[in-house]
Scaffold this motif. Structure first.
Motif, PDB file in Angstrom:
ATOM      1  N   PHE A 180       0.826  -1.212   0.000  1.00 61.25           N
ATOM      2  CA  PHE A 180       0.000   0.000   0.000  1.00 61.25           C
ATOM      3  C   PHE A 180       0.861   1.263   0.000  1.00 61.25           C
ATOM      4  CE2 PHE A 180      -1.846   3.319   2.753  1.00 61.25           C
ATOM      5  CZ  PHE A 180      -2.932   3.696   1.973  1.00 61.25           C
ATOM      6  N   LEU A 181       1.846   1.319   0.863  1.00 58.13           N
ATOM      7  CA  LEU A 181       2.661   2.530   0.976  1.00 58.13           C
ATOM      8  C   LEU A 181       3.592   2.700  -0.221  1.00 58.13           C
ATOM      9  CD1 LEU A 181       3.532   2.384   4.789  1.00 58.13           C
ATOM     10  CD2 LEU A 181       1.966   3.981   3.663  1.00 58.13           C
ATOM     11  N   ASN A 182       4.113   1.608  -0.762  1.00 59.38           N
ATOM     12  CA  ASN A 182       5.002   1.723  -1.919  1.00 59.38           C
ATOM     13  C   ASN A 182       4.259   2.189  -3.164  1.00 59.38           C
ATOM     14  OD1 ASN A 182       7.320   0.996  -0.539  1.00 59.38           O
ATOM     15  ND2 ASN A 182       7.103  -1.188  -0.986  1.00 59.38           N
ATOM     16  N   ALA A 183       2.937   2.019  -3.177  1.00 59.56           N
ATOM     17  CA  ALA A 183       2.135   2.486  -4.314  1.00 59.56           C
ATOM     18  C   ALA A 183       1.758   3.957  -4.190  1.00 59.56           C
ATOM     19  CB  ALA A 183       0.873   1.632  -4.436  1.00 59.56           C
ATOM     20  N   ALA A 184       1.981   4.540  -2.994  1.00 64.18           N
ATOM     21  CA  ALA A 184       1.622   5.948  -2.785  1.00 64.18           C
ATOM     22  C   ALA A 184       2.643   6.872  -3.442  1.00 64.18           C
ATOM     23  CB  ALA A 184       1.517   6.237  -1.291  1.00 64.18           C
ATOM     24  N   GLU A 185       2.167   8.022  -3.897  1.00 63.89           N
ATOM     25  CA  GLU A 185       3.068   9.006  -4.510  1.00 63.89           C
ATOM     26  C   GLU A 185       3.679   9.939  -3.470  1.00 63.89           C
ATOM     27  OE1 GLU A 185       1.046  11.142  -7.558  1.00 63.89           O
ATOM     28  OE2 GLU A 185       0.624   9.347  -8.777  1.00 63.89           O
ATOM     29  N   ARG A 186       2.917  10.259  -2.420  1.00 65.54           N
ATOM     30  CA  ARG A 186       3.380  11.216  -1.419  1.00 65.54           C
ATOM     31  C   ARG A 186       3.116  10.673  -0.014  1.00 65.54           C
ATOM     32  NH1 ARG A 186       0.180  13.472  -4.761  1.00 65.54           N
ATOM     33  NH2 ARG A 186      -1.446  13.757  -3.165  1.00 65.54           N
ATOM     34  N   PRO A 187       3.781   9.602   0.389  1.00 64.04           N
ATOM     35  CA  PRO A 187       3.538   9.039   1.718  1.00 64.04           C
ATOM     36  C   PRO A 187       4.130   9.910   2.830  1.00 64.04           C
ATOM     37  CG  PRO A 187       5.332   7.881   0.654  1.00 64.04           C
ATOM     38  CD  PRO A 187       4.780   8.841  -0.369  1.00 64.04           C
ATOM     39  N   VAL A 188       3.507   9.848   4.004  1.00 64.15           N
ATOM     40  CA  VAL A 188       3.934  10.630   5.162  1.00 64.15           C
ATOM     41  C   VAL A 188       3.902   9.726   6.396  1.00 64.15           C
ATOM     42  CG1 VAL A 188       3.364  12.571   6.678  1.00 64.15           C
ATOM     43  CG2 VAL A 188       3.124  12.817   4.200  1.00 64.15           C
ATOM     44  N   LEU A 189       4.871   9.920   7.284  1.00 62.63           N
ATOM     45  CA  LEU A 189       4.961   9.198   8.551  1.00 62.63           C
ATOM     46  C   LEU A 189       4.579  10.139   9.685  1.00 62.63           C
ATOM     47  CD1 LEU A 189       5.955   6.835  10.398  1.00 62.63           C
ATOM     48  CD2 LEU A 189       8.262   7.822  10.185  1.00 62.63           C
ATOM     49  N   VAL A 190       3.639   9.715  10.549  1.00 60.39           N
ATOM     50  CA  VAL A 190       3.193  10.538  11.671  1.00 60.39           C
ATOM     51  C   VAL A 190       3.329   9.728  12.964  1.00 60.39           C
ATOM     52  CG1 VAL A 190       1.339  11.922  12.673  1.00 60.39           C
ATOM     53  CG2 VAL A 190       1.539  11.724  10.186  1.00 60.39           C
ATOM     54  N   ALA A 191       4.028  10.297  13.945  1.00 60.81           N
ATOM     55  CA  ALA A 191       4.256   9.630  15.233  1.00 60.81           C
ATOM     56  C   ALA A 191       3.171  10.014  16.232  1.00 60.81           C
ATOM     57  CB  ALA A 191       5.625  10.006  15.789  1.00 60.81           C
ATOM     58  N   GLY A 192       2.710   9.036  17.020  1.00 58.39           N
ATOM     59  CA  GLY A 192       1.716   9.265  18.057  1.00 58.39           C
ATOM     60  C   GLY A 192       2.203   8.798  19.419  1.00 58.39           C
ATOM     61  N   SER A 193       1.439   9.094  20.449  1.00 58.09           N
ATOM     62  CA  SER A 193       1.894   8.898  21.822  1.00 58.09           C
ATOM     63  C   SER A 193       2.014   7.434  22.230  1.00 58.09           C
ATOM     64  CB  SER A 193       0.931   9.601  22.788  1.00 58.09           C
ATOM     65  OG  SER A 193      -0.363   9.028  22.709  1.00 58.09           O
ATOM     66  N   LYS A 194       1.299   6.526  21.569  1.00 64.24           N
ATOM     67  CA  LYS A 194       1.337   5.116  21.953  1.00 64.24           C
ATOM     68  C   LYS A 194       2.674   4.453  21.603  1.00 64.24           C
ATOM     69  CE  LYS A 194      -2.802   4.492  23.738  1.00 64.24           C
ATOM     70  NZ  LYS A 194      -3.045   3.986  25.108  1.00 64.24           N
ATOM     71  N   ILE A 195       3.562   5.183  20.962  1.00 63.42           N
ATOM     72  CA  ILE A 195       4.915   4.665  20.731  1.00 63.42           C
ATOM     73  C   ILE A 195       5.581   4.352  22.068  1.00 63.42           C
ATOM     74  CG2 ILE A 195       7.222   5.329  19.906  1.00 63.42           C
ATOM     75  CD1 ILE A 195       5.657   6.995  17.734  1.00 63.42           C
ATOM     76  N   ARG A 196       5.284   5.147  23.094  1.00 64.25           N
ATOM     77  CA  ARG A 196       5.846   4.885  24.417  1.00 64.25           C
ATOM     78  C   ARG A 196       5.365   3.528  24.930  1.00 64.25           C
ATOM     79  NH1 ARG A 196       7.484   8.665  28.391  1.00 64.25           N
ATOM     80  NH2 ARG A 196       6.198  10.307  27.492  1.00 64.25           N
ATOM     81  N   ALA A 197       4.063   3.273  24.827  1.00 63.32           N
ATOM     82  CA  ALA A 197       3.522   1.995  25.288  1.00 63.32           C
ATOM     83  C   ALA A 197       4.087   0.836  24.474  1.00 63.32           C
ATOM     84  CB  ALA A 197       1.997   2.004  25.199  1.00 63.32           C
ATOM     85  N   GLY A 198       4.334   1.068  23.189  1.00 59.87           N
ATOM     86  CA  GLY A 198       4.891   0.024  22.338  1.00 59.87           C
ATOM     87  C   GLY A 198       6.387  -0.143  22.461  1.00 59.87           C
ATOM     88  N   GLN A 199       7.031   0.707  23.247  1.00 58.89           N
ATOM     89  CA  GLN A 199       8.489   0.669  23.434  1.00 58.89           C
ATOM     90  C   GLN A 199       9.190   0.586  22.077  1.00 58.89           C
ATOM     91  OE1 GLN A 199       9.717  -1.751  27.086  1.00 58.89           O
ATOM     92  NE2 GLN A 199       7.691  -2.622  26.674  1.00 58.89           N
ATOM     93  N   ALA A 200       8.772   1.465  21.176  1.00 58.63           N
ATOM     94  CA  ALA A 200       9.182   1.331  19.777  1.00 58.63           C
ATOM     95  C   ALA A 200       9.871   2.580  19.223  1.00 58.63           C
ATOM     96  CB  ALA A 200       7.959   1.005  18.917  1.00 58.63           C
ATOM     97  N   GLU A 201      10.373   3.456  20.089  1.00 56.42           N
ATOM     98  CA  GLU A 201      10.947   4.698  19.578  1.00 56.42           C
ATOM     99  C   GLU A 201      12.149   4.449  18.677  1.00 56.42           C
ATOM    100  OE1 GLU A 201      13.002   8.808  21.213  1.00 56.42           O
ATOM    101  OE2 GLU A 201      11.523   7.785  22.479  1.00 56.42           O
ATOM    102  N   GLN A 202      13.046   3.560  19.073  1.00 56.22           N
ATOM    103  CA  GLN A 202      14.219   3.308  18.242  1.00 56.22           C
ATOM    104  C   GLN A 202      13.822   2.651  16.924  1.00 56.22           C
ATOM    105  OE1 GLN A 202      17.207   4.625  18.890  1.00 56.22           O
ATOM    106  NE2 GLN A 202      16.073   5.502  20.626  1.00 56.22           N
TER     107      GLN A 202
END
Length: 563
Positions: free
Chosen positions: A208-230
């Motif tokens: 899905f994302l590789n087919a997009a022309e203008r993809p964007v990444l947006v970070a949200g607060s649940k990254i802390r709960a997911g321990q996924a910042e790195q």
């Protein structure tokens, strides 16, 4: 604890230390005094005595943010526990593994139909556990020493696994009772993704994302709960997408990355950022929470049909849900499948509006909020943490540019005014090697001010900017009234009151730019807590607070549609 002799309390102390806790926050009361004696027997941890239970809970909140691990607050039954409850609810909302520990009535009291002090005046003593059950991932009462090890281990394990608070109540006559020796173990456990679901999620989302022309990444607060910042930062570097953070995820992405656009916050987004996110034909949201506060009254404009939602244990693409997929494992695998695409950042460069800091005025010029935060910007480096209280500081803090390594702390989901004072104590003790800068409004400060004395007592060394504008500015902009005006205090003078000749704290009051510059210079060279009271005009606030407050008020004031 003596060699070879373990009690319920000493067992708990050992497990807290094994989980990574070096400081815990307490308020004594007759139901927890034996428990506190047992905890003190573990000299690998420091007991931090707080002024009240709410502040102890806020301190534990800040400590968990600082260390990334669990924290603990220990209180007495009912009058202490119910005061702590609000802070634990905030930790639940903010995904923090706070371990709430309370002493409890003697195990014989209910069976013998005893009415007890500090209670509701009824012979029913499970009510505190029942209340905490609504704001914790697990709530247990320990009434028998042989059952304590399993209950304690399970509760701490749940806090670490769920990244949520837990509640442990230990009867007053059980804390010193003998129990099993603790068998060494680890509490750093995370769930594991289902292998088949993980592969399917990565394949479909990458296509899905590789087919997009203008993809964007947006970070949200649940990254802390997911321990996924790195993992998030690794993916951001690999995919080269334009990047944005939701307001309660500031500092999770590197703001010095060339592809970082700013804060995505509906009508009060960084100029140009909101337009690029809303126009994207492929959005990767990692850990988003879309509340009225994070969306400025539910005013986001992106197309949900073009968005991937990554949650701590699941992924959603359109109507397809992939459960039992761990956030960090998904991001790591996805990073290897995405085609680099910087088209959206190219578009952002065409509409970017540079945010220029105001030029300093003459030394006698009255301080404005913009000038204050321009100075704070200059104080930030890779070893700084900027902690902002609910209010105008949210909006000014969002406009700072964080150097790599700098951190940003905000309590936006729960938004309990007064949180920042206790949280500053806990954060400063949890990360004593960092320079904490806290921005606190006068109204919020009045709720929890006494914990300044605890900071002095335990040599916590934040620089606190106390913004004195005479009231609750954020509430003025949502709905004004005489209740938003507060009694003025001599805030700078409180340093002498709370220090009482002890410690190395310093405070001052400033009204002009010259006084502010001199105060910052002194604070940066001072080895101790610094409180700088900054006099600000009541009507001086960030323009985005005005816009945001209007939209939140509109959302709050919708006509009743229920019949």
């Amino acid at each position: 604890m003596t060699s070879g002799h373990w009690t319920v309390g000493s067992y708990l102390a050992k497990r807290l230390h094994e989980a990574g806790i070096a400081d815990y926050f307490v308020v004594p009361g007759d139901y927890n005094l034996v428990l506190l004696d047992e905890l003190l027997g573990n000299t690998d941890m420091q007991m931090v005595s707080c002024c009240n239970e709410l502040n102890a809970g806020y301190a534990a909140d800040g400590y968990a943010r600082a260390t990334g691990g669990p924290s603990a607050a220990v209180v007495t039954y009912s009058v202490g526990g119910l005061s702590l409850l609000n802070a634990v609810a905030g930790a639940y909302a903010e995904d923090l593994p706070l371990i709430a520990i309370s002493g409890g009535p003697n195990t014989n009291s209910e069976a013998e139909w005893e009415y007890l002090h500090h209670t509701l005046g009824e012979v029913d003593y499970g009510y505190q556990r029942d209340m905490f059950a609504r704001v914790t991932a697990e709530a247990v009462i320990i009434h028998h020493p042989s059952l304590a090890p399993v209950a304690i281990d399970r509760a701490i394990d749940t806090a670490m696994l769920r990244r949520k608070p837990v509640y442990i109540e230990i009867a007053s006559n059980i804390a010193g009772a003998p129990t099993s020796a603790p068998i060494p173990r680890s509490f750093a456990r995370q769930s594991t993704s289902d292998g088949n679901t993980l592969v399917a999620a990565v394949e479909q989302v990458s296509a899905f994302l590789n087919a997009a022309e203008r993809p964007v990444l947006v970070a949200g607060s649940k990254i802390r709960a997911g321990q996924a910042e790195q993992s998030l930062r690794g993916l951001a570097k690999a995919c080269e997408y334009a990047q944005a953070s939701m307001p309660n995820a500031k500092s999770f992405l590197s703001e010095e990355d060339d592809n970082f656009m700013g804060i995505y916050w509906g009508p009060v987004s960084t100029p140009g950022c909101g337009e690029i996110v809303d126009a994207a034909d492929g959005l990767l949201f990692v850990g988003p929470v879309f509340t009225d506060y994070t969306t400025t009254g539910h005013q986001l404009g992106f197309n949900p049909g073009k968005a991937v939602m990554v949650h701590p244990t699941s992924v959603q693409l359109g109507e397809t849900h992939f459960s039992n997929v761990r956030m960090d494992e998904f991001l790591n695998a996805l990073a290897e499948k995405l085609t680099p695409n910087n088209s959206a950042i190219t578009a952002f460069e065409r509409v970017r509006t540079e945010q220029n800091a105001p030029e300093p005025g003459a030394a006698e010029t009255p301080v404005t909020v913009r000038q204050l935060f321009a100075r704070i910007q200059g104080m930030l480096d890779g070893n700084s943490t900027l902690l902002v209280e609910t209010g105008d500081s949210w909006f000014n803090g969002m406009e700072t540019n964080l150097p790599d390594g700098a951190r940003f702390e905000i309590q936006m989901q729960y938004g309990s005014i007064g949180w920042s004072v206790g949280a500053s104590l806990g954060y400063a003790l949890g990360r004593g090697n960092r320079r904490l800068i806290s921005c606190i409004g006068d109204g919020s400060f009045q709720l929890t001010a006494q914990e300044i004395s605890t900071m002095i007592r335990y040599d916590a060394k934040p620089i606190i900017f106390l913004i004195n504008n005479g009231g609750y500015t954020i509430e003025v902009e949502i709905h004004d009234g005489p209740y938003n005006t507060i009694k003025n205090w001599d805030y700078a003078g409180l340093i002498d009151v709370f220090g009482a000749g002890e410690g190395n704290a310093w405070g001052c009051r400033v009204a002009t730019e010259g006084e502010l510059d001199a105060a910052i210079k002194t604070a940066q060279g001072h080895d101790g807590l610094c409180l700088i009271e900054v006099l600000i005009d009541r009507d001086d606030c960030n323009v985005n607070l005005l816009r945001w407050g209007n939209q939140v008020a509109r959302n709050n004031g919708r006509a009743n549609r229920c019949r």
